[in-house]
Design a protein around this motif. Structure first.
Motif, PDB file in Angstrom:
ATOM      1  N   THR B  56      -6.948  49.953  25.372  1.00 21.86           N
ATOM      2  CA  THR B  56      -7.083  49.883  26.820  1.00 21.86           C
ATOM      3  C   THR B  56      -7.195  48.447  27.292  1.00 21.86           C
ATOM      4  OG1 THR B  56      -8.492  51.782  26.461  1.00 21.86           O
ATOM      5  CG2 THR B  56      -8.278  51.017  28.721  1.00 21.86           C
ATOM      6  N   LEU B  57      -7.876  47.637  26.479  1.00 19.78           N
ATOM      7  CA  LEU B  57      -8.095  46.242  26.876  1.00 19.78           C
ATOM      8  C   LEU B  57      -6.880  45.369  26.594  1.00 19.78           C
ATOM      9  CD1 LEU B  57     -11.737  45.711  25.658  1.00 19.78           C
ATOM     10  CD2 LEU B  57     -10.933  45.801  28.001  1.00 19.78           C
ATOM     11  N   GLY B  58      -5.821  45.974  26.090  1.00 23.67           N
ATOM     12  CA  GLY B  58      -4.614  45.188  25.822  1.00 23.67           C
ATOM     13  C   GLY B  58      -4.638  44.523  24.463  1.00 23.67           C
ATOM     14  N   ARG B  60      -4.279  44.772  20.411  1.00 27.99           N
ATOM     15  CA  ARG B  60      -3.486  45.705  19.615  1.00 27.99           C
ATOM     16  C   ARG B  60      -4.382  46.572  18.735  1.00 27.99           C
ATOM     17  NH1 ARG B  60       0.929  42.086  17.327  1.00 27.99           N
ATOM     18  NH2 ARG B  60       1.977  41.380  19.195  1.00 27.99           N
ATOM     19  N   ARG B  61      -5.496  46.017  18.299  1.00 29.56           N
ATOM     20  CA  ARG B  61      -6.380  46.796  17.443  1.00 29.56           C
ATOM     21  C   ARG B  61      -7.797  46.236  17.534  1.00 29.56           C
ATOM     22  NH1 ARG B  61      -3.843  43.071  14.688  1.00 29.56           N
ATOM     23  NH2 ARG B  61      -1.893  44.177  14.678  1.00 29.56           N
ATOM     24  N   ILE B  62      -8.695  46.871  16.839  1.00 27.22           N
ATOM     25  CA  ILE B  62     -10.092  46.438  16.848  1.00 27.22           C
ATOM     26  C   ILE B  62     -10.194  44.998  16.359  1.00 27.22           C
ATOM     27  CG2 ILE B  62     -12.281  46.811  15.667  1.00 27.22           C
ATOM     28  CD1 ILE B  62     -11.633  49.762  15.695  1.00 27.22           C
ATOM     29  N   PRO B  79     -10.340  37.050  27.372  1.00 27.29           N
ATOM     30  CA  PRO B  79     -11.160  37.895  28.266  1.00 27.29           C
ATOM     31  C   PRO B  79     -11.325  39.308  27.742  1.00 27.29           C
ATOM     32  CG  PRO B  79      -9.385  36.818  29.471  1.00 27.29           C
ATOM     33  CD  PRO B  79      -9.162  36.501  28.039  1.00 27.29           C
ATOM     34  N   GLY B  80     -10.222  39.898  27.298  1.00 27.23           N
ATOM     35  CA  GLY B  80     -10.283  41.260  26.773  1.00 27.23           C
ATOM     36  C   GLY B  80     -11.237  41.352  25.605  1.00 27.23           C
ATOM     37  N   VAL B  83     -14.855  41.155  26.739  1.00 28.31           N
ATOM     38  CA  VAL B  83     -15.256  42.441  27.299  1.00 28.31           C
ATOM     39  C   VAL B  83     -15.531  43.426  26.167  1.00 28.31           C
ATOM     40  CG1 VAL B  83     -14.498  44.392  28.671  1.00 28.31           C
ATOM     41  CG2 VAL B  83     -13.997  42.082  29.428  1.00 28.31           C
TER      42      VAL B  83
END
Lengths: 396, 445
Positions: B56-58, B60-62, B79-80, B83
């Motif tokens: 969701t945050l753009g 690709r993975r954790i 930023p993502g 967050v």
């Protein structure tokens, strides 16, 4: 409840940013990106090896990008090169391989080059089932019993007999001397394989002097005196380019005037700089010859030289072949499903099935162990100090 | 929560910014148990919703190591990533820790009546955090294994360099002895190998006897340490430093010339038995034993030898015995760490145990802090994680890490957390207004 006065706005703000970001995040491409991992020695004791490897791989990527992507089964896929530094340390190579496979989700890995890092990285690749090809690792154990691991270079147990056969056919000598570093894995292995091969041809005792020293030794007069006294007709010297000049010089001073033959570790421009005329006229076996190259090999050398300002060494050439083997395997698969486990398996199978791959370091077909059957090149150092192609020696 | 602030000692009046204090004060009352619970909640949250949130945050993975490497490689994701870190790690951990602080404080106080039980509960929670965090990625798993091994090495070297005040360079040698001894044992006994032939014992027994192989590795390292301990009776300082350095090179050279274990080509085929639980248990045992050791009379004798050997002798301390015990026990743990290392990586070669390994371990000891168990834990974990996080920087990594060391050395010449005693029970007790009740409780019990 003062803390909520801070926490609530923080939460709202972060959610807002999150939503904003997800809104402007790039939309997913229809086709998956093909990622190739590069596990290389960019820092540590052999950074030059990592640099050459990285440069050759980046040059390959340029070609793919210029072609608008890698065409598999009629569709063009974007290719990404994920480069990880393994610091020339076994544990870091294992960590880098794990990261490339699980985190970066690469389809296949090229590298590491040195055996001490390729062995642990190969273990990881084999366990996690991701195809790996090492351009330069010559230790048999890198690929042994590991169906997922391949290499692009020939092994020492091939190179030793090549030298033995070449000298026998070319000069008709029967008595050989060997001088090698007992504390370094590559010279030691090669010296032993050569001795074995030579004695198979000429009978036991035909290696009349088998002398050793220890890494960083600088005085070889004791060993050289023995070699001269043994009546050997030539000296096999499987040493690195920084030691060869010293040995050649001391041999000359002691009056040794017989030919000296070397191995692929001689293949550096530094050798000629350090040894000068002493090494002119010597022969050595290697993966490819830069001077006098023809066709695709010459094209590669010229492009590399133009781009990076230096003649590519054997690591660069072998890396070039490695990435192109990966490319050929992916193309042979014919379809990228997007499911990594399936695709990796398909690429591995395709790689194992490659027949007569036309590389710049020779024509290759993989054995069951993942080692290539390919010809070695004999190079003669000419009077201008260039590495000149002399002849191919094919495997029997 | 305001009531909590009012109960703070009057010291808080001295601080001008009382708002920040007021906000922070609930967290000051969170016991270690609460933080562990918070961390566990965070990692479990990541386990369940981490990947969908990352998408969701753009991202690709954790983000694997707190997003550090992704930030370096792709700054547009910063930023993502922040967050993500706030939403997944910080907020849940902080909120759970604060929300449960009444409960956890009461529980901590209750548990403390049986220190062994308290320790066990905390360790299980700690392992739980690591387990869930590592379950998401094999890379995390491997980094955690290597970090714990680094902690063991750092701690054991700290016994000599920190507590006894000698500059020892022999740790890579001890590690090599342990690594080779343990590897030879496991390969000889349980693995089909080219050199050693078929296994002598049924391989199913292997995992159970593996600890014995590690102990044997440690004992071999201890035996080797005699070569350093005996000269240390007479030599001190730089001279002993040179002897210990020589020891490392002798060991390296020994394995280079031992053809049976592969010589310079290295030794492989170690079975994969050193999983995270095994490494965790050994690291905990190592920390516990060394912590008890340095806090005992013997540990104080080490400090006495460091501060004045003649004076220590005059105070009836048997300095020779003290030095021997220090060297031998440090070597034992380095050997065990070496054995674990060999089985984690599955390959060892003599070149691994050279000057570079020495520099790494020394850096961890001096970065974390001399004479401090908690400092060694911080140094080992910190530098291992940091060096993994900075890997994408390639050569620049070797500019940043040394600069960091220089910075630490100028600010804190003895390391980040030096000369601190590590009292596990104090750490595990309740905090804030709950603290007093416990003291009464323990006094009664």
């Amino acid at each position: 409840m003062r803390m909520y006065r801070v926490l609530v706005p923080l939460l709202v703000l972060s959610l807002a940013v999150a939503l904003g970001l997800s809104g402007c995040a790039p939309t997913e491409e229809a086709l998956p990106i093909i990622k190739i991992g590069l596990n290389v020695e960019l820092t540590g004791d052999i950074p030059k090896v990592g640099e050459s490897c990285k440069r050759a791989a980046e040059m390959w990527l340029e070609d793919i990008e210029a072609a608008g992507g890698l065409e598999v089964g009629g569709k063009k896929y974007e290719v990404e090169l994920v480069i990880e530094d393994n610091e020339s340390k076994p544990e870091s190579a294992a960590a880098a391989a794990t990261k490339l496979i699980t985190q970066d989700e690469v389809l296949a890995i090229v590298g590491p080059n040195a055996s001490k890092v390729a062995i642990p990285a190969g273990e990881v690749c084999n366990n996690l089932e991701c195809p790996m090809i090492s351009p330069w690792s010559t230790n048999p154990r890198t690929t042994k019993d590991r169906p997922w691991v391949f290499r692009a270079c020939f092994l020492d147990d091939f190179q030793g007999p090549v030298v033995a056969r070449f000298v026998t056919e070319e000069f008709g000598f029967t008595k050989a001397a060997v001088l090698y570093d007992v504390a370094s894995d590559y010279p030691k292995g090669l010296a032993e394989f050569f001795k074995q091969a030579w004695e198979e041809i000429h009978g036991p005792g035909s290696v009349v002097a088998f002398e050793s020293f220890v890494t960083k030794d600088r005085d070889f007069s004791a060993q050289l005196t023995k070699i001269i006294a043994s009546g050997a007709e030539f000296l096999f010297l499987p040493q690195y380019y920084d030691e060869v000049p010293l040995i050649l010089k001391q041999a000359q001073e002691l009056g040794f005037d017989k030919p000296v033959v070397g191995s692929d570790s001689w293949g550096s421009a530094e050798l000629v700089k350090l040894a000068g005329p002493l090494c002119h006229g010597c022969f050595f076996s290697t993966h490819y010859a830069a001077a006098g190259a023809k066709g695709a090999t010459k094209e590669f050398i010229d492009r590399y030289k133009e781009k990076y300002g230096e003649v590519p060494d054997d690591v660069a050439a072998l890396t070039w072949d490695s990435v192109r083997i990966v490319e050929a395997a992916i193309k042979a698969v014919g379809e990228i499903t997007g499911d990594l486990a399936t695709d990796r398996k398909a690429v591995r199978d395709a790689m194992a099935a490659i027949k007569d791959f036309q590389g710049i370091t020779g024509r290759m077909t993989f054995t069951e162990e993942g080692d290539p059957i390919k010809a070695a090149v004999i190079v003669r150092i000419n009077e201008a100090g260039e590495f000149e192609f002399y002849k191919f020696v094919s495997p029997e | 929560m305001t009531t909590a602030t009012q109960k703070q000692p009057p010291a808080s009046d001295r601080h001008r910014n009382s708002t920040i204090r007021a906000v922070l004060s609930p967290w000051r009352e969170v016991p270690f148990l609460g933080w562990l619970l918070g961390a566990l909640a965070a990692v479990m949250l990541e386990h369940s919703v981490g990947s969908s949130l990352a998408l969701t945050l753009g991202l690709r993975r954790i983000p694997v190591l707190f997003g550090f490497e992704l930030m370096l490689k792709a700054p547009q994701h910063i930023p993502g990533m922040l967050v993500y870190l706030v939403l997944v790690y910080m907020l849940p951990a902080a909120l759970v820790a604060v929300a449960t602080r009444g409960l956890t404080n009461a529980l901590a106080a209750r548990l403390l009546q049986s220190p062994a039980l308290s320790l066990a509960v905390h360790l299980v929670l700690l392992y739980g955090c690591m387990h869930f965090w590592c379950a998401l990625s094999d890379y995390r798993y491997l980094v955690a294994q290597l970090a714990l091994i680094a902690v063991m090495l750092t701690l054991s070297l700290n016994v000599i360099n920190g507590y006894m005040g000698e500059f020892s360079c022999s740790h890579p040698g001890f590690m090599a002895l342990g690594a080779y001894a343990a590897s030879v044992l496991t390969v000889l006994l349980f693995v089909e190998d080219d050199v050693f032939g078929p296994p002598l014992l049924p391989p199913t027994l292997g995992p159970f006897l593996f600890p014995l192989a590690l102990v044997a590795g440690g004992l071999v390292a201890s035996l080797g340490a005699l070569a350093v301990a005996i000269p240390s009776f007479r030599a001190r300082g730089d001279y002993l430093g040179v002897i210990t350095l020589a020891f490392t090179f002798v060991v390296k050279s020994l394995f280079e010339n031992l053809e049976i274990v592969g010589g310079p080509r290295g030794f492989m085929n170690q079975p994969n038995w050193a999983g995270l639980p095994t490494v965790f248990v050994w690291a905990v045992v190592c920390v516990a034993v060394i912590n008890n050791f340095v806090r005992s009379t013997f540990g104080k004798a080490l400090n006495a030898v460091r501060d004045g050997e003649t004076a220590a002798e005059a105070m009836t301390i048997n300095t020779r015995r003290t030095k021997t015990v220090a060297f031998l026990s440090a070597a034992f743990w380095a050997g065990v760490a070496g054995g674990l290392f060999a089985h984690v990586v599955g390959y060892i070669n003599p070149a691994t145990f050279g000057a570079q390994k020495l520099a790494e371990v020394l850096a961890m000891v001096y970065f974390g802090g001399l004479n401090s168990v908690i400092g060694s834990i911080a140094g080992g974990l910190g530098l291992t994680l940091f060096s993994e996080m900075l890997r994408p920087l390639e050569v620049w990594k070797w500019v940043i890490i040394p600069m960091l060391l220089v910075l630490v050395m100028t600010r804190r010449p003895t390391g980040l957390i030096a000369f601190r005693e590590f009292d596990a029970l104090k750490l595990l007790g309740p905090r804030g207004r709950w603290e007093g009740g416990v003291q009464d409780g323990t006094a009664g019990g």
